[in-house]
Design a protein around this motif. Structure first.
Motif, PDB file in Angstrom:
ATOM      1  N   ASN A   1      11.741 -14.528  27.975  1.00 30.41           N
ATOM      2  CA  ASN A   1      12.375 -13.168  27.784  1.00 30.41           C
ATOM      3  C   ASN A   1      13.066 -13.361  26.666  1.00 30.41           C
ATOM      4  OD1 ASN A   1      10.796 -12.391  29.848  1.00 30.41           O
ATOM      5  ND2 ASN A   1      12.498 -12.521  31.406  1.00 30.41           N
ATOM      6  N   SER A   2      14.090 -14.203  26.435  1.00 34.91           N
ATOM      7  CA  SER A   2      14.964 -14.195  25.352  1.00 34.91           C
ATOM      8  C   SER A   2      14.066 -14.448  24.046  1.00 34.91           C
ATOM      9  CB  SER A   2      16.050 -15.540  25.517  1.00 34.91           C
ATOM     10  OG  SER A   2      16.748 -15.430  26.329  1.00 34.91           O
ATOM     11  N   LEU A   3      13.083 -15.114  23.851  1.00 33.63           N
ATOM     12  CA  LEU A   3      12.216 -15.292  22.875  1.00 33.63           C
ATOM     13  C   LEU A   3      11.563 -14.014  22.424  1.00 33.63           C
ATOM     14  CD1 LEU A   3      10.525 -16.867  20.580  1.00 33.63           C
ATOM     15  CD2 LEU A   3       8.705 -16.959  22.367  1.00 33.63           C
ATOM     16  N   LEU A   4      11.056 -13.254  23.261  1.00 33.19           N
ATOM     17  CA  LEU A   4      10.602 -11.796  23.121  1.00 33.19           C
ATOM     18  C   LEU A   4      11.607 -10.859  22.483  1.00 33.19           C
ATOM     19  CD1 LEU A   4       7.807 -11.522  25.845  1.00 33.19           C
ATOM     20  CD2 LEU A   4       7.442 -12.315  23.623  1.00 33.19           C
ATOM     21  N   SER A   5      12.611 -10.972  23.183  1.00 31.49           N
ATOM     22  CA  SER A   5      13.740  -9.923  22.947  1.00 31.49           C
ATOM     23  C   SER A   5      14.230 -10.477  21.445  1.00 31.49           C
ATOM     24  CB  SER A   5      14.928 -10.302  23.896  1.00 31.49           C
ATOM     25  OG  SER A   5      15.985  -9.338  23.519  1.00 31.49           O
ATOM     26  N   ILE A   6      14.377 -11.697  21.170  1.00 29.22           N
ATOM     27  CA  ILE A   6      14.890 -11.977  19.761  1.00 29.22           C
ATOM     28  C   ILE A   6      13.922 -11.855  18.614  1.00 29.22           C
ATOM     29  CG2 ILE A   6      15.289 -14.086  18.292  1.00 29.22           C
ATOM     30  CD1 ILE A   6      16.604 -15.313  20.779  1.00 29.22           C
ATOM     31  N   LEU A   7      12.487 -11.735  18.968  1.00 29.79           N
ATOM     32  CA  LEU A   7      11.737 -11.605  18.010  1.00 29.79           C
ATOM     33  C   LEU A   7      11.305 -10.069  17.867  1.00 29.79           C
ATOM     34  CD1 LEU A   7       8.925 -14.035  18.811  1.00 29.79           C
ATOM     35  CD2 LEU A   7      10.147 -14.065  16.742  1.00 29.79           C
ATOM     36  N   TYR A   8      11.602  -9.365  18.816  1.00 31.29           N
ATOM     37  CA  TYR A   8      11.334  -7.774  18.618  1.00 31.29           C
ATOM     38  C   TYR A   8      12.736  -7.358  17.993  1.00 31.29           C
ATOM     39  CZ  TYR A   8      10.989  -2.919  20.280  1.00 31.29           C
ATOM     40  OH  TYR A   8      10.947  -1.462  20.469  1.00 31.29           O
TER      41      TYR A   8
END
Length: 175
Positions: free
Chosen positions: A43-50
């Motif tokens: 979830n953090s990865l997806l949020s950071i990339l977004y």
């Protein structure tokens, strides 16, 4: 010692115009994606990339508004202007436009600047985590350009078309 240094330097010399920056970017990008995933989770990865895409999406929308002297654009107008502005980073073709009661759905074929780095790295896949950068970029830019007339914008990966060397994606503009 001087001869030894000369011999080593001759062997390791590489002219700076011979440096493969793209390959280095690919390696670091893959490593970054998986290190953030390992340390912080999916979830953090997806949020950071977004969020990585949100800032430049905001900047391009603000620049377009200034250049055109408008605050709000129509859907197709925003699509054409944005895609024209981004030809250096994206090769996009419209495949289909569908109109529903609650939304417009536009199917695109997209060969983006991330496609080659993704295709060259074993752990990166089309339409997965790394592509969230584009999702954040385009959703933000369209929201800023379309204003209040649009409730929501959603971009989704549909498939990889390896014959055409593009990702097939849908852009939903909820009205």
């Amino acid at each position: 010692m001087e001869e030894y240094l000369k011999e080593i330097n001759e062997r390791i010399y590489n002219p700076s115009d011979n440096i493969n920056s793209v390959k280095g970017f690919e390696i670091i990008s893959e490593s970054l994606v998986y290190k953030v995933f390992d340390v912080f989770g999916r979830n953090s990865l997806l949020s950071i990339l977004y969020q990585t895409g949100v800032h430049p999406g905001t900047i391009i929308a603000e620049r377009i508004k200034r250049e055109y002297g408008k605050e709000d654009f129509e859907i197709m107008e925003a699509l054409v202007i944005l895609m024209d502005e981004l030809k250096e980073f994206y090769s996009i073709q419209l495949r289909d436009i569908e109109q529903y009661e609650d939304r417009y759905r536009i199917i695109i074929e997209n060969h983006c600047f991330l496609r080659n780095p993704i295709s060259n790295r074993e752990k990166l896949d089309f339409g997965k985590a790394f592509c969230r950068i584009n999702k954040g970029y385009f959703e933000t830019a369209f929201k800023k350009l379309l204003g209040e007339k649009i409730k929501k914008i959603e971009i989704n990966y549909l498939e990889n078309d390896s014959d055409k060397d593009v990702c097939v994606e849908e852009i939903n503009f909820y009205i």
